[in-house]
Design a protein around this motif. Structure first.
Motif, mmCIF file in Angstrom:
data_model
loop_
_atom_site.group_PDB
_atom_site.id
_atom_site.type_symbol
_atom_site.label_atom_id
_atom_site.label_comp_id
_atom_site.label_asym_id
_atom_site.label_seq_id
_atom_site.Cartn_x
_atom_site.Cartn_y
_atom_site.Cartn_z
ATOM 1 N N SER A 113 0.605 -1.260 0.375
ATOM 2 C CA SER A 113 0.452 0.201 -0.089
ATOM 3 C C SER A 113 0.448 1.235 0.450
ATOM 4 O O SER A 113 1.851 1.061 -0.153
ATOM 5 N N GLN A 114 0.535 2.352 -0.844
ATOM 6 C CA GLN A 114 1.200 3.735 -0.673
ATOM 7 C C GLN A 114 0.162 4.383 0.751
ATOM 8 O O GLN A 114 1.223 5.265 0.886
ATOM 9 N N CYS A 115 -0.250 4.130 1.474
ATOM 10 C CA CYS A 115 -1.062 4.871 1.996
ATOM 11 C C CYS A 115 0.112 4.385 3.327
ATOM 12 O O CYS A 115 0.556 3.289 3.798
ATOM 13 N N SER A 116 -0.048 5.192 4.753
ATOM 14 C CA SER A 116 1.002 6.175 5.316
ATOM 15 C C SER A 116 0.869 4.511 6.875
ATOM 16 O O SER A 116 0.810 4.305 7.711
ATOM 17 N N ASP A 117 -1.226 5.050 6.863
ATOM 18 C CA ASP A 117 -1.577 4.500 7.931
ATOM 19 C C ASP A 117 -2.004 2.154 7.705
ATOM 20 O O ASP A 117 -2.860 2.542 8.266
ATOM 21 N N TYR A 118 -1.479 2.021 6.624
ATOM 22 C CA TYR A 118 -1.825 0.663 6.315
ATOM 23 C C TYR A 118 -0.391 -0.096 7.256
ATOM 24 O O TYR A 118 0.188 0.373 6.428
ATOM 25 N N HIS A 119 -0.831 -1.060 7.730
ATOM 26 C CA HIS A 119 -0.098 -2.383 7.966
ATOM 27 C C HIS A 119 -0.777 -3.794 7.728
ATOM 28 O O HIS A 119 -1.967 -3.710 8.098
ATOM 29 N N ILE A 120 -0.277 -4.284 6.883
ATOM 30 C CA ILE A 120 -0.443 -5.792 6.623
ATOM 31 C C ILE A 120 -1.231 -6.769 7.699
ATOM 32 O O ILE A 120 -2.233 -6.793 7.839
ATOM 33 N N LEU A 121 -1.141 -6.668 8.919
ATOM 34 C CA LEU A 121 -0.620 -7.494 10.026
ATOM 35 C C LEU A 121 -1.874 -6.578 11.126
ATOM 36 O O LEU A 121 -2.700 -7.175 11.178
#
Length: 140
Positions: A113-121
């Motif tokens: 993701s290019q979004c800074s608030d995205y975390h896969i976990l």
């Protein structure tokens, strides 16, 4: 999660495809060009010549992406500004998802993701908590 499983089952082994457009054609969500004479053609309806189960899963995935995916939101907004019908946008988003999914499966890499608030976990935990919540059974 079930849509992802259905997409994966309908697509099959990704190594049999050389590009994502073959997946789009298999789904039957490729646009048909209408052209008369020597003029420039226009893209109208989708072909519907592919797998109808895959086409429906692509449509559902596109609809879900329109509502929940921050990375594809600019693409959605561009299509909306052009005056595209909502169902056409869902198909276009589904086609975009097929291209991303093809690249992920081909390269064996997770979505970046290019979004800074995205975390896969966090996303995986959200899905697991939503899908694995068991109702408590009352003991009589």
């Amino acid at each position: 999660m079930t849509t992802a499983a259905e997409l994966y089952a309908e697509i099959g082994d990704v190594s049999q495809y050389s590009n994502a457009n073959q997946l789009i054609k298999k789904a039957g969500t490729n646009p048909i060009v209408k052209q008369t004479g020597g003029g420039k053609g226009s893209y109208r309806k989708i072909s519907k010549q592919g797998n109808d189960h895959l086409r429906y899963a692509v449509y559902l995935a596109g609809k879900s992406l329109c509502m929940h995916n921050k990375d594809l939101k600019p693409f959605y907004d561009r299509l909306k500004e052009k005056g595209k019908h909502e169902r056409a946008i869902f198909v276009a988003m589904g086609n975009k998802m097929l291209k991303v999914a093809f690249a992920m499966l081909r390269d064996r890499l997770p979505f970046q993701s290019q979004c800074s608030d995205y975390h896969i976990l966090d996303e995986v935990n959200k899905k697991l908590n939503f899908n694995c919540v068991m109702p408590t059974l009352a003991v009589a």
